[in-house]
Design a protein around this motif. Structure first.
Motif, PDB file in Angstrom:
ATOM      1  N   LYS A 280       0.809  -1.222   0.000  1.00 53.29           N
ATOM      2  CA  LYS A 280       0.000   0.000   0.000  1.00 53.29           C
ATOM      3  C   LYS A 280       0.841   1.271   0.000  1.00 53.29           C
ATOM      4  O   LYS A 280       0.621   2.186  -0.772  1.00 53.29           O
ATOM      5  CB  LYS A 280      -0.915  -0.011   1.235  1.00 53.29           C
ATOM      6  CG  LYS A 280      -2.322  -0.506   0.942  1.00 53.29           C
ATOM      7  CD  LYS A 280      -3.263   0.649   0.644  1.00 53.29           C
ATOM      8  CE  LYS A 280      -4.563   0.250  -0.047  1.00 53.29           C
ATOM      9  NZ  LYS A 280      -5.437  -0.544   0.792  1.00 53.29           N
ATOM     10  N   GLN A 284       4.615   0.551   4.899  1.00 49.29           N
ATOM     11  CA  GLN A 284       4.251  -0.863   5.022  1.00 49.29           C
ATOM     12  C   GLN A 284       5.303  -1.652   5.796  1.00 49.29           C
ATOM     13  O   GLN A 284       6.485  -1.583   5.490  1.00 49.29           O
ATOM     14  CB  GLN A 284       4.111  -1.459   3.633  1.00 49.29           C
ATOM     15  CG  GLN A 284       3.561  -2.855   3.637  1.00 49.29           C
ATOM     16  CD  GLN A 284       2.166  -2.919   3.038  1.00 49.29           C
ATOM     17  OE1 GLN A 284       1.731  -1.998   2.372  1.00 49.29           O
ATOM     18  NE2 GLN A 284       1.465  -3.998   3.281  1.00 49.29           N
ATOM     19  N   SER A 285       4.858  -2.426   6.786  1.00 46.31           N
ATOM     20  CA  SER A 285       5.825  -3.131   7.615  1.00 46.31           C
ATOM     21  C   SER A 285       5.871  -4.615   7.320  1.00 46.31           C
ATOM     22  O   SER A 285       6.826  -5.286   7.658  1.00 46.31           O
ATOM     23  CB  SER A 285       5.498  -2.941   9.091  1.00 46.31           C
ATOM     24  OG  SER A 285       4.238  -3.496   9.386  1.00 46.31           O
ATOM     25  N   LYS A 286       4.817  -5.127   6.717  1.00 44.17           N
ATOM     26  CA  LYS A 286       4.858  -6.544   6.340  1.00 44.17           C
ATOM     27  C   LYS A 286       3.762  -6.841   5.335  1.00 44.17           C
ATOM     28  O   LYS A 286       2.863  -6.024   5.127  1.00 44.17           O
ATOM     29  CB  LYS A 286       4.726  -7.433   7.569  1.00 44.17           C
ATOM     30  CG  LYS A 286       3.335  -7.722   7.987  1.00 44.17           C
ATOM     31  CD  LYS A 286       3.283  -9.085   8.627  1.00 44.17           C
ATOM     32  CE  LYS A 286       2.730 -10.141   7.719  1.00 44.17           C
ATOM     33  NZ  LYS A 286       3.170 -11.469   7.997  1.00 44.17           N
ATOM     34  N   LEU A 287       3.850  -7.994   4.722  1.00 43.75           N
ATOM     35  CA  LEU A 287       2.852  -8.359   3.732  1.00 43.75           C
ATOM     36  C   LEU A 287       2.019  -9.520   4.262  1.00 43.75           C
ATOM     37  O   LEU A 287       2.498 -10.333   5.039  1.00 43.75           O
ATOM     38  CB  LEU A 287       3.533  -8.757   2.423  1.00 43.75           C
ATOM     39  CG  LEU A 287       4.295  -7.585   1.799  1.00 43.75           C
ATOM     40  CD1 LEU A 287       5.154  -8.057   0.647  1.00 43.75           C
ATOM     41  CD2 LEU A 287       3.332  -6.498   1.334  1.00 43.75           C
ATOM     42  N   THR A 288       0.779  -9.544   3.820  1.00 38.25           N
ATOM     43  CA  THR A 288      -0.125 -10.570   4.321  1.00 38.25           C
ATOM     44  C   THR A 288      -0.505 -11.512   3.199  1.00 38.25           C
ATOM     45  O   THR A 288      -0.881 -11.090   2.111  1.00 38.25           O
ATOM     46  CB  THR A 288      -1.373  -9.929   4.934  1.00 38.25           C
ATOM     47  OG1 THR A 288      -0.952  -9.050   5.958  1.00 38.25           O
ATOM     48  CG2 THR A 288      -2.286 -10.980   5.524  1.00 38.25           C
ATOM     49  N   LEU A 289      -0.376 -12.772   3.529  1.00 40.74           N
ATOM     50  CA  LEU A 289      -0.674 -13.823   2.572  1.00 40.74           C
ATOM     51  C   LEU A 289      -2.149 -14.179   2.637  1.00 40.74           C
ATOM     52  O   LEU A 289      -2.740 -14.192   3.701  1.00 40.74           O
ATOM     53  CB  LEU A 289       0.161 -15.040   2.981  1.00 40.74           C
ATOM     54  CG  LEU A 289      -0.099 -16.326   2.242  1.00 40.74           C
ATOM     55  CD1 LEU A 289       0.828 -16.379   1.074  1.00 40.74           C
ATOM     56  CD2 LEU A 289       0.145 -17.492   3.159  1.00 40.74           C
ATOM     57  N   HIS A 386     -12.580 -12.154   5.691  1.00 44.52           N
ATOM     58  CA  HIS A 386     -12.653 -11.221   6.820  1.00 44.52           C
ATOM     59  C   HIS A 386     -11.318 -10.476   6.953  1.00 44.52           C
ATOM     60  O   HIS A 386     -11.273  -9.260   7.102  1.00 44.52           O
ATOM     61  CB  HIS A 386     -12.968 -12.017   8.085  1.00 44.52           C
ATOM     62  CG  HIS A 386     -12.976 -11.220   9.348  1.00 44.52           C
ATOM     63  ND1 HIS A 386     -14.037 -10.434   9.718  1.00 44.52           N
ATOM     64  CD2 HIS A 386     -12.041 -11.074  10.314  1.00 44.52           C
ATOM     65  CE1 HIS A 386     -13.761  -9.849  10.867  1.00 44.52           C
ATOM     66  NE2 HIS A 386     -12.552 -10.215  11.253  1.00 44.52           N
ATOM     67  N   MET A 387     -10.246 -11.234   6.873  1.00 50.62           N
ATOM     68  CA  MET A 387      -8.921 -10.636   7.010  1.00 50.62           C
ATOM     69  C   MET A 387      -8.646  -9.659   5.869  1.00 50.62           C
ATOM     70  O   MET A 387      -8.121  -8.563   6.079  1.00 50.62           O
ATOM     71  CB  MET A 387      -7.867 -11.753   7.008  1.00 50.62           C
ATOM     72  CG  MET A 387      -6.454 -11.297   7.211  1.00 50.62           C
ATOM     73  SD  MET A 387      -5.404 -12.678   7.664  1.00 50.62           S
ATOM     74  CE  MET A 387      -5.065 -13.379   6.078  1.00 50.62           C
ATOM     75  N   LYS A 390     -10.476  -6.482   6.501  1.00 48.42           N
ATOM     76  CA  LYS A 390      -9.832  -5.721   7.579  1.00 48.42           C
ATOM     77  C   LYS A 390      -8.706  -4.853   7.034  1.00 48.42           C
ATOM     78  O   LYS A 390      -8.526  -3.705   7.412  1.00 48.42           O
ATOM     79  CB  LYS A 390      -9.203  -6.685   8.596  1.00 48.42           C
ATOM     80  CG  LYS A 390     -10.148  -7.242   9.580  1.00 48.42           C
ATOM     81  CD  LYS A 390     -10.255  -6.330  10.787  1.00 48.42           C
ATOM     82  CE  LYS A 390     -11.560  -6.566  11.507  1.00 48.42           C
ATOM     83  NZ  LYS A 390     -12.514  -5.507  11.387  1.00 48.42           N
ATOM     84  N   ILE A 391      -7.909  -5.465   6.162  1.00 49.50           N
ATOM     85  CA  ILE A 391      -6.694  -4.797   5.719  1.00 49.50           C
ATOM     86  C   ILE A 391      -6.983  -3.786   4.611  1.00 49.50           C
ATOM     87  O   ILE A 391      -6.445  -2.684   4.607  1.00 49.50           O
ATOM     88  CB  ILE A 391      -5.661  -5.854   5.263  1.00 49.50           C
ATOM     89  CG1 ILE A 391      -5.223  -6.658   6.490  1.00 49.50           C
ATOM     90  CG2 ILE A 391      -4.460  -5.212   4.582  1.00 49.50           C
ATOM     91  CD1 ILE A 391      -4.375  -7.847   6.187  1.00 49.50           C
ATOM     92  N   THR A 392      -7.852  -4.173   3.674  1.00 49.82           N
ATOM     93  CA  THR A 392      -8.027  -3.312   2.497  1.00 49.82           C
ATOM     94  C   THR A 392      -9.274  -2.451   2.560  1.00 49.82           C
ATOM     95  O   THR A 392      -9.432  -1.543   1.759  1.00 49.82           O
ATOM     96  CB  THR A 392      -8.159  -4.177   1.233  1.00 49.82           C
ATOM     97  OG1 THR A 392      -9.329  -4.990   1.388  1.00 49.82           O
ATOM     98  CG2 THR A 392      -6.940  -5.064   1.051  1.00 49.82           C
ATOM     99  N   ASP A 393     -10.189  -2.761   3.478  1.00 50.27           N
ATOM    100  CA  ASP A 393     -11.453  -2.035   3.546  1.00 50.27           C
ATOM    101  C   ASP A 393     -12.327  -2.312   2.320  1.00 50.27           C
ATOM    102  O   ASP A 393     -13.166  -1.498   1.959  1.00 50.27           O
ATOM    103  CB  ASP A 393     -11.174  -0.522   3.667  1.00 50.27           C
ATOM    104  CG  ASP A 393     -12.308   0.187   4.383  1.00 50.27           C
ATOM    105  OD1 ASP A 393     -13.069  -0.493   5.083  1.00 50.27           O
ATOM    106  OD2 ASP A 393     -12.430   1.417   4.236  1.00 50.27           O
ATOM    107  N   GLU A 394     -12.097  -3.431   1.648  1.00 46.93           N
ATOM    108  CA  GLU A 394     -12.937  -3.810   0.509  1.00 46.93           C
ATOM    109  C   GLU A 394     -13.557  -5.173   0.777  1.00 46.93           C
ATOM    110  O   GLU A 394     -12.927  -6.033   1.388  1.00 46.93           O
ATOM    111  CB  GLU A 394     -12.099  -3.903  -0.776  1.00 46.93           C
ATOM    112  CG  GLU A 394     -11.662  -2.555  -1.278  1.00 46.93           C
ATOM    113  CD  GLU A 394     -10.775  -2.670  -2.513  1.00 46.93           C
ATOM    114  OE1 GLU A 394     -10.144  -1.654  -2.858  1.00 46.93           O
ATOM    115  OE2 GLU A 394     -10.704  -3.746  -3.126  1.00 46.93           O
ATOM    116  N   VAL A 399     -16.384  -7.327  -4.508  1.00 49.61           N
ATOM    117  CA  VAL A 399     -15.347  -6.840  -5.419  1.00 49.61           C
ATOM    118  C   VAL A 399     -14.258  -7.908  -5.473  1.00 49.61           C
ATOM    119  O   VAL A 399     -13.932  -8.493  -4.444  1.00 49.61           O
ATOM    120  CB  VAL A 399     -14.699  -5.560  -4.843  1.00 49.61           C
ATOM    121  CG1 VAL A 399     -13.936  -4.811  -5.915  1.00 49.61           C
ATOM    122  CG2 VAL A 399     -15.738  -4.686  -4.203  1.00 49.61           C
TER     123      VAL A 399
END
Lengths: 644, 230, 257
Positions: A280, A284-289, A386-387, A390-394, A399
């Motif tokens: 983003k 950014q401190s880490k990436l989520t799989l 859900h996750m 949470k992270i993207t607000d989408e 979508v």
């Protein structure tokens, strides 16, 4: 290339005999420690993920005295916990033709023929015991209505062999191993040392006999002696700064052992996972799989027109390019991770990327929702959706998700033989920290399998053999080697604190990550790798002259912890790039732009590169020596991997 | 007996006994309220009920011992538990705020957060109430002269201090049991998706009934004071 | 669709600073400008720490690891709410879009006698490990297992067991409970194992010793306020506490030990 390939051959100690008899043969020949004598041996286990917790618990159950260490506040938090999708086993419960051989074959092929056959076969062989063991511990695997175990499909396989606990399989397996470990703590067979970081290995008379670690709460440097050391410290993905690894994951323990004589194998083999949430911003401190299992029902696409800025739902079906289905009709969206990642990069590089950064592709569930109903999709992937929200607000029910590849797993690691013993006798390496089973690319749902196979079913035998056959003399922490190693560790910490420069640890780590991602990421070439080597050297120099670590070494100091880890990444990164440079072929997760087919697929060179590259440390500022372990394939024919 | 001591010194065991005694006390409230409602039927009905009850000497002794025992256990455990609970936090938060969604009216009242204090208020009310009706303390000889329990109740309830304390005490009691009843079921391990929502609402309804029911006596008696007073 | 463009935020942070376990602590106030609403809460703290380091002040210590909501390492009281205002969300998964420009955010460590502060916002939760050590396991040695399908487990039971097993051990239940009770945590493990045939043989011993350890650690009692359930990032239900209560009394009344 300035590195000289050493002629000395590595002894991988692969037992003779047909492949399906090797492990049995090996077990029959190994020496045993008598029950009464087991309590005379101390074993150190560093790291408490799947491999570490399972090994520590199993060894303690046998009667050895185990000391287990982890940097987290509790062994339950090791990053194995974040594995989502599942664990493979050749149970063939679905009756779809699976077998130990097929699991073995798929894993060797999935690893692009750069793994050691005998190890992989053993892995497939014990896979079934793992499931039984975990069920017995109370791991709540998904079940069919009738009460039997359920399976799902995963990338790189045409059978359904993956066992799972919703999207939290790693969590449940780790909690199972953790509970076994806690049971041994309660009976006094395991001494648990949380919030400890291993900062060095102590080698006495050529044998690994202990560790030096830092108590992260008090800052105290502690030494611990034992008859064997098991390194279960995970992977080094955080050399890229941004990865799906936990923030604390590091190469320090493995790298310190490497500096003490353990060879490091195939460091350039890194897995870039195709389904991660895109970057983003610079903070950014880490990436989520997002679990690979999403590709079971999600379809990957980009617009056919690179300039198409319409919202995805407005783009009609015929103007979408389902490029995985187009390029790989046989496996479609279920191609292995390396293939899916590269395909995404190829589309984005060609200008078809979506989202603000144009570094993303769509993962679309519309058809699955239409066909199966929203509640079915929700029951399969509810927590992942859900996750994502949470992270993207989408909302991914409405979508399509936007995904992009990210560093996820490292197939390389310390070189080990069939006994999982490194080139330092008495130093065993388990799980992601070793190199042995996944070759150049790991298939989904096989990391959990490997970690637990090593910990539950391999190390308990092979460590015993080492203890029974090595005639180890008693050594305590009073031995001068311990004092010496502890002083070195202390000096290093003092040195880091005394620099007092301008740049924070995070800042330098970010820069290292950028160098690595730009030059050693999904596609590599000689020029880029040479640039990386130079830039990493310069950055390393800058670190030691310009890093700013505040506070003292005698306190809870997270910046200092991070600085120590970064210092090792800065040494390790260079070896990573050198390894990628010497491997003049494309295989699995290692893609050299100079070596590709006309339609941009990886071009392997079995004639020259069917070996594991094991690097030997020669001292600071010295070139490392490359040892080659030739990989021979007797059971599996070397073919070009095709998922078309 | 070792196991009994262990149970009574464990958090779960104590809560279990709190729940048991609480349920018993709730049952008593139902009987008590039903009896009191006879006040609305008229002096004959109420006096008849009171006399009949007082004639059951044996039953009364047993009931009173049980009630007294339940109260004492309930109160002692409440004190024990609250002290432990207070100590468990050690340092309180500079800022605290609930994350529960179902908190409109309850956000202000939050009965579950004040069980110890609502219990303490109820205890105060209870002491006054026993002093009034059972032991006829602090009334001098004025009550002894009255023969009819109905008339005695009238005198007590029309006292302005009683109006205040009894009304407040009854309402606080209602608040206390509105959480206490459902909570007792949970502590006894009764929780099921089919029944728990019903228990929850019944508990709140029970709180209202108890609160309004008992508070109605002092309020109505004091309202009728001027009208009924000769 | 794509979320509306948010403006960057300016925030006032009141953060508990405490150099070590035995030192007194205090709130310190920091101003932070230009916070992107897309940042996670911990990324916001990272930025603050970068600025503190630049100024020569030691960064704020806080536990964190996976940053994807599963390891349970992170956790802090944010404006009096465990893990902040969102439901089923850990601190690492809380995003700054949840806050308004100009907000003051009070950040405190978990408060419990059983969770002593190590530094700033980091606390020692080893009490949880000791509760598990008391019996949160099935006593089976490696190699003793029978075939995974030898016990049939009704899907409903497995699902319900999984609901409980999803606990991440973060300690939010303790932090949110006015009694600092760890009953939700303890019940999650008891409930996970008791619903499976594998957990049945040790059900009595397990619940009795886990509760005994829970109490010994200094956690409070459950008074059924259900704040734990509202704060739990893994959506663990208080129905597991009822099951624990049931199991406990059954064990107490029938156990022969």
């Amino acid at each position: 290339m300035s590195t000289a390939a050493a002629q000395q051959t590595l002894d991988s100690r692969i037992p003779d005999g047909p492949i399906d008899q090797k492990w049995t043969q090996c077990k029959n020949e190994m020496k045993l420690v008598a029950p009464n004598n087991k309590r005379k041996f101390d074993i150190i286990v560093v790291g408490t993920g799947l491999a570490g917790a399972s090994a520590a618990a199993s060894l303690a159950e046998l009667g050895y005295n185990v000391k287990a260490f982890c940097y987290q506040d509790s062994p339950r938090r090791a990053h194995s916990i974040a594995a989502q999708g599942g664990i493979n086993a050749a149970k063939n419960y679905p009756n779809d033709g699976d077998s130990v051989y097929r699991l073995f074959y798929d894993t060797v092929k999935g690893g692009d023929f750069r793994a050691r056959e005998a190890n992989v076969y053993r892995l497939a062989e014990v896979s079934n015991n793992i499931i039984d063991q975990c069920v017995a511990q109370g791991v709540p695997f998904a079940r069919e209505y009738g009460g039997t175990l359920a399976n799902r499909t995963f990338g790189g396989a045409q059978v359904s062999r993956t066992f799972y606990c919703r999207g939290q399989t790693g969590q449940q397996l780790l909690l199972g191993a953790y509970s076994a470990l806690m049971r041994q703590v309660s009976v006094g067979k395991v001494q648990m040392y949380p919030r400890r970081e291993m900062v060095d290995l102590v080698v006495v008379d050529g044998n690994a006999r202990g560790i030096v670690c830092r108590n992260l709460v008090t800052g105290e440097i502690e030494t611990h002696a034992a008859h064997a050391v098991l390194l279960c410290t995970g992977g080094y993905g955080n050399v890229f700064y941004l990865s799906t690894n936990a923030k604390g994951c590091n190469v320090t323990a493995a790298w310190r052992c490497h500096r003490r004589g353990a060879y490091f194998a195939n460091p350039c083999f890194t897995q870039i996972h195709p389904t991660c949430i895109p970057v983003k911003g610079s903070y950014q401190s880490k990436l989520t799989l997002m679990s690979e299992s999403l590709r079971n029902d999600g379809r990957v696409w980009v617009p056919k027109d690179p300039g198409d800025t319409r919202s995805p739902s407005q783009i009609p079906e015929d103007q979408r390019d389902y490029y995985l289905e187009r390029r790989y009709p046989a496996f479609g969206n279920m191609v292995p991770r390396d293939v899916a990642s590269r395909a995404a990069k190829e589309r984005c590089d060609a200008g078809y990327g979506v989202g603000e950064s144009h570094l993303a592709v769509y993962l679309d569930f519309q058809r699955a929702i239409q066909e199966q109903g929203r509640h079915v999709i929700e029951s399969k992937y509810g927590n992942l959706f859900h996750m994502y929200k949470k992270i993207t607000d989408e909302n991914p029910y409405e979508v399509p998700m936007r995904i992009y590849p990210a560093v996820h797993y490292t197939m390389g690691g310390l070189w080990v033989d069939y006994h999982l013993e490194s080139t330092i006798p008495g130093l065993f390496v388990l799980g992601e920290a070793n190199f042995s089973d996944h070759g150049a690319n790991r298939l989904g749902a096989s990391a959990l399998m490997q970690g637990l196979a090593d910990g539950y079913f391999v190390a308990p035998y092979t460590v015993g053999h080492h203890l029974a056959s090595s005639g180890l003399k008693p050594v305590t922490t009073a031995h001068p080697k311990f004092k010496e190693t502890a002083v070195e560790a202390r000096n290093r910490i003092e040195r880091m604190l005394s620099v007092n420069g301008k740049r924070s640890v995070d800042d330098i780590h970010r820069q290292l990550g950028q160098i690595m991602w730009d030059n050693c990421g999904m596609a590599r070439n000689a020029a880029g790798l040479n640039t990386a080597i130079n830039e990493i050297r310069n950055l390393r120099e800058e670190f030691w002259q310009n890093v700013r670590v505040l506070g003292s070494g005698q306190s809870f100091n997270q910046a200092l912890e991070h600085a120590g880890r970064l210092a090792d990444f800065l040494e390790f990164g260079e070896l990573f790039a050198k390894d990628a440079l010497q491997r003049e072929e494309s295989c699995g997760g290692h893609f050299r732009e100079e070596h590709q087919t006309a339609d941009n697929e990886a071009l392997r060179d079995d004639e020259h590169f069917a070996y594991a590259a094991a690097w030997q440390f020669q001292g600071d500022g010295q070139e490392e020596t490359l040892h080659k372990e030739q990989l021979t394939f007797n059971e599996v024919e070397l073919t070009t991997r095709s998922y078309k | 007996m070792n196991w009994l001591i262990t149970t009574l010194s464990s958090t779960v065991g104590r809560k279990f006994v709190m729940g048991l005694t609480g349920l018993f006390l709730c049952f008593f409230l139902v009987v008590h309220l039903a009896g009191n409602l006879l006040l609305y039927v008229g002096p004959e009905a109420y006096d008849h009920y009171a006399h009949t009850l007082h004639e059951q000497k044996g039953f009364l002794v047993v009931a009173e011992v049980l009630l007294f025992g339940a109260f004492i256990v309930h109160i002692l455990l409440a004190i024990k538990l609250s002290r432990g609970n207070y100590a468990a936090r050690q340092i309180s938060y500079a800022k605290a705020s609930s994350k529960k969604e179902s908190r409109l009216v309850a956000n202000v009242v939050a009965p579950e957060a004040w069980m110890f204090w609502s219990g303490a208020v109820v205890l105060g009310f209870l002491i006054l109430h026993l002093g009034d009706f059972k032991f006829e303390l602090w009334w001098g000889t004025s009550l002894q002269a009255i023969d009819s329990p109905y008339d005695k109740a009238g005198v007590i309830l029309r006292n302005s201090l009683r109006l205040f304390v009894y009304t407040l005490g009854s309402i606080v009691l209602g608040v206390h049991v509105s959480h206490g009843l459902a909570s007792a079921f949970q502590s006894l391990g009764v929780n099921h998706p089919k029944y728990t929502p019903c228990i929850h609402w019944c508990s709140i309804a029970f709180g209202w009934i108890v609160g309004i029911g008992f508070a109605s006596f002092p309020v109505i008696w004091s309202l009728t004071e001027s009208a009924a007073a000769p | 669709m794509i979320s509306p463009a948010h403006h960057n935020l300016s925030l006032t942070l009141k953060i508990w600073r405490q150099p070590h376990a035995d030192a007194p602590g205090e709130f310190r106030t920091y101003q932070l400008q230009d916070v992107s609403p897309h940042m996670s809460f911990l990324e916001m703290l990272d930025i603050l720490n970068e600025q503190l380091i630049e100024k020569g002040e030691e960064p704020v210590a806080f536990d964190h690891d996976c940053r994807e909501g599963i390891c349970g390492m992170c956790g802090m009281m944010i404006n009096g709410q465990a893990h902040g205002p969102d439901h089923e969300t850990t601190t690492c998964q809380l995003h700054m879009r949840r806050f308004e420009d100009g907000d003051t955010i009070v950040i405190e460590p978990w408060r419990s006698r059983a969770f002593p502060v190590i530094r700033d916002l980091a606390v020692d939760r080893s009490a949880f490990d000791r509760i598990i050590q008391a019996g949160g396991y099935v006593s089976v040695k490696t190699g003793q297992a029978i075939d995974g399908n030898a016990n049939l487990i009704p899907q409903q039971d497995q699902e319900s067991s999984m609901d409980a097993a999803a606990c991440i051990g973060c300690g939010a239940c303790v932090a949110a409970c006015k009694n600092a009770s760890a009953m939700l945590f303890t019940s999650a493990k008891v409930s996970h194992l008791v619903q499976l045939p594998q957990g049945a043989p040790e059900r009595k011993k397990r619940v009795l010793s886990m509760i005994s350890q829970h109490d010994e650690e200094g956690f409070g009692a459950c008074t059924n306020t259900y704040e734990c359930e509202a704060a739990c990032p893994a959506a663990i239900s208080v129905s597991h506490i009822a099951r624990l209560n049931r199991e406990y009394m059954k064990a107490m009344l029938t156990s022969k030990e």
